[in-house]
Scaffold this motif. Structure first.
Motif, short mmCIF file in Angstrom:
data_model
loop_
_atom_site.label_atom_id
_atom_site.label_comp_id
_atom_site.label_asym_id
_atom_site.label_seq_id
_atom_site.Cartn_x
_atom_site.Cartn_y
_atom_site.Cartn_z
N LYS A 5 0.82 -1.20 0.00
CA LYS A 5 0.00 0.00 0.00
C LYS A 5 0.86 1.26 0.00
CE LYS A 5 -4.01 -2.12 2.22
NZ LYS A 5 -4.85 -2.18 3.44
N ILE A 6 1.95 1.23 0.76
CA ILE A 6 2.84 2.39 0.80
C ILE A 6 3.48 2.62 -0.57
CG2 ILE A 6 5.02 3.28 1.74
CD1 ILE A 6 2.74 3.60 3.67
N LEU A 7 3.96 1.53 -1.19
CA LEU A 7 4.65 1.65 -2.47
C LEU A 7 3.71 2.00 -3.61
CD1 LEU A 7 7.17 -1.31 -2.16
CD2 LEU A 7 7.65 1.13 -1.89
N SER A 8 2.41 1.70 -3.43
CA SER A 8 1.45 2.00 -4.50
C SER A 8 0.95 3.45 -4.44
CB SER A 8 0.25 1.05 -4.41
OG SER A 8 -0.50 1.30 -3.23
N LEU A 9 1.30 4.16 -3.38
CA LEU A 9 0.85 5.55 -3.27
C LEU A 9 1.49 6.41 -4.35
CD1 LEU A 9 1.06 6.04 0.62
CD2 LEU A 9 -0.99 5.64 -0.75
N HIS A 10 0.71 7.37 -4.83
CA HIS A 10 1.23 8.29 -5.83
C HIS A 10 1.85 9.49 -5.12
CE1 HIS A 10 0.21 6.20 -9.36
NE2 HIS A 10 0.16 7.26 -10.14
N VAL A 11 3.10 9.30 -4.71
CA VAL A 11 3.90 10.36 -4.09
C VAL A 11 5.25 10.40 -4.79
CG1 VAL A 11 2.75 10.17 -1.85
CG2 VAL A 11 4.77 8.78 -2.31
N LEU A 12 6.02 11.43 -4.52
CA LEU A 12 7.34 11.54 -5.13
C LEU A 12 8.23 10.37 -4.70
CD1 LEU A 12 8.15 15.34 -4.69
CD2 LEU A 12 7.43 14.16 -6.78
N PRO A 13 9.13 9.92 -5.58
CA PRO A 13 10.04 8.82 -5.21
C PRO A 13 10.80 9.10 -3.93
CG PRO A 13 10.14 9.22 -7.57
CD PRO A 13 9.29 10.31 -7.00
N VAL A 43 -4.15 9.68 2.38
CA VAL A 43 -2.95 9.02 2.91
C VAL A 43 -1.72 9.55 2.18
CG1 VAL A 43 -1.75 6.82 3.21
CG2 VAL A 43 -4.22 6.95 3.58
N GLU A 44 -1.84 9.76 0.88
CA GLU A 44 -0.73 10.34 0.12
C GLU A 44 -0.33 11.70 0.67
OE1 GLU A 44 -2.03 8.20 -4.13
OE2 GLU A 44 -2.42 10.34 -3.76
#
Length: 423
Positions: free
Chosen positions: A108-116, A203-204
């Motif tokens: 779930k954390i890795l699937s978030l659309h946030v900056l690398p 969450v993002e």
């Protein structure tokens, strides 16, 4: 518990000695007179993951014993049965024996659309790999781990991102002040709770804001430059908005094809929905918000109930359900859907969980009150679909007591209601 393995131990003693981790992870003092139990360093609070007191300690309270807080005359016993129960049922063992749960969290954390770089920060923070004073102290024991900003407790990862005064000021100014409710033993526990309670796009923003708080903290510590909470919030929001803008240009929507989850939904025909929420306002007290909506999506009643007491999050959310039902009963509703953003309370009511704790006694009161209605449905909604009740739970000006608005929307929440319900 402090015994050593020794040299050339027998197989029996080695087996006993190596099983001490079972006791350490599952054991909890049953308080008698409390003379031998440390308030801060011993496990003596049942019903929590850490079983320890997580509140900030005073400068002179390090050696405080529980007998300074209470008086009692009975001692408790830790049995093999409780050790077995700890092995079979406790959440910590489920996490250790079920890597799929851990993988699910990381997925779930890795699937978030946030900056690398935000994802890298999140991974390092969950591994306690960001340079906190407590991390340095674990390697150099003479190093002072006390937070150099607030001085209240050791600078752990969760303290730096959530508990410290600098972080709290920022969270309280944001739309995510709810993340400060309750207590958590680790950053992973906190973020897992956020994933359950908030929509994915929220969450993002929470993870990105945590990253921005860490950067602001480093500037304050290393450069002596304290940023205003508004500037930190604006920066985190700008990062999220720019990333979403890039996704929109690439694919006419979110890059992965997802759409933001819907918020509040009206009840089925013939039912009334009662949304409830609880909120804590620092050291001032606890608040409860209630909003009743008919099957046409129109608000029929709003209520803000405020108390001087400060409750644990689970207790406060259960009381919110109870007061929501009382308001619904006073309004004359008969077939209702009670909707809360606390999954723990909703699941407890659905599964008819019983017990003797304060929490379970409130559940009993709720069940008893439910007999006054023709039908009651327990429903869970994430934070994004419960914004009106959330605003009512934090209603200002603060005034201990109950305020009710029938067939009218309080002016202070009209904008939120318009966006969340009336559209």
């Amino acid at each position: 518990m402090d015994s050593q393995l020794g040299t050339s131990p027998s197989y029996t003693w080695r087996g006993i000695w190596e099983s001490k981790w079972v006791l350490r992870r599952g054991i909890c003092w049953r308080v008698g007179n409390g003379a031998n139990i440390g308030v801060w360093d011993d496990s003596w609070i049942p019903g929590t993951q850490s079983r320890r007191l997580l509140s900030p300690r005073g400068i002179n309270d390090a050696q405080m014993k529980v007998n300074e807080l209470i008086n009692s005359e009975t001692y408790g016993v830790y049995s093999f049965r409780s050790a077995y129960r700890a092995l079979i049922n406790d959440e910590w063992l489920k996490e250790e024996e079920a890597p799929s749960m851990v993988n699910n969290f990381w997925g779930k954390i890795l699937s978030l659309h946030v900056l690398p770089r935000v994802k890298i920060f999140a991974w390092r923070a969950c591994q306690n790999a960001i340079p906190t004073l407590r991390g340095i102290n674990s390697r150099i024991q003479t190093f002072d781990a006390t937070c150099c900003i607030c001085g209240r407790e050791n600078e752990t990862t969760i303290h730096a991102l959530r508990e410290c005064n600098l972080a709290r000021e920022i969270w309280l100014c944001s739309t995510f002040s709810k993340v400060l409710e309750g207590s958590f033993a680790s950053l992973i526990d906190w973020w897992e709770w956020c994933i359950k309670e908030f929509e994915e796009h929220e969450v993002e923003e929470i993870i990105t804001l945590s990253w921005a708080i860490w950067n602001a903290r480093n500037k304050a510590v290393l450069l002596g430059e304290k940023l205003e909470p508004s500037s930190v919030l604006s920066y985190a929001r700008k990062v999220c908005e720019e990333l979403r803008g890039v996704e929109m240009k690439k694919g006419g929507g979110r890059a992965d094809g997802r759409t933001d989850a819907a918020g509040w939904k009206p009840p089925d025909t013939g039912l009334a929905k009662v949304n409830v929420d609880a909120g804590l306002l620092g050291e001032v007290g606890s608040g409860i918000g209630v909003v009743c909506i008919d099957d046409r999506g129109e608000i029929t009643c709003c209520a803000a109930v405020q108390f001087a007491e400060i409750w644990d999050t689970k207790i406060a959310e259960a009381k919110a359900v109870f007061w929501g039902m009382k308001v619904a009963l006073e309004t004359g509703l008969s077939d209702i859907v009670i909707e809360s953003d606390c999954l723990q309370v909703v699941d407890a009511l659905r599964n008819k969980i019983q017990g003797t704790s304060h929490f379970h006694l409130i559940l009993d009161d709720i069940v008893a009150l439910a007999f006054n209605f023709s039908s009651v449905v327990w429903s869970f909604v994430k934070h994004g679909g419960n914004k009106v009740a959330h605003e009512l739970a934090h209603y200002q000006p603060w005034d201990v007591g109950k305020r009710v608005w029938r067939n009218v929307i309080p002016p202070r929440i009209s904008a939120v209601a318009a966006n969340d319900i009336l559209v």
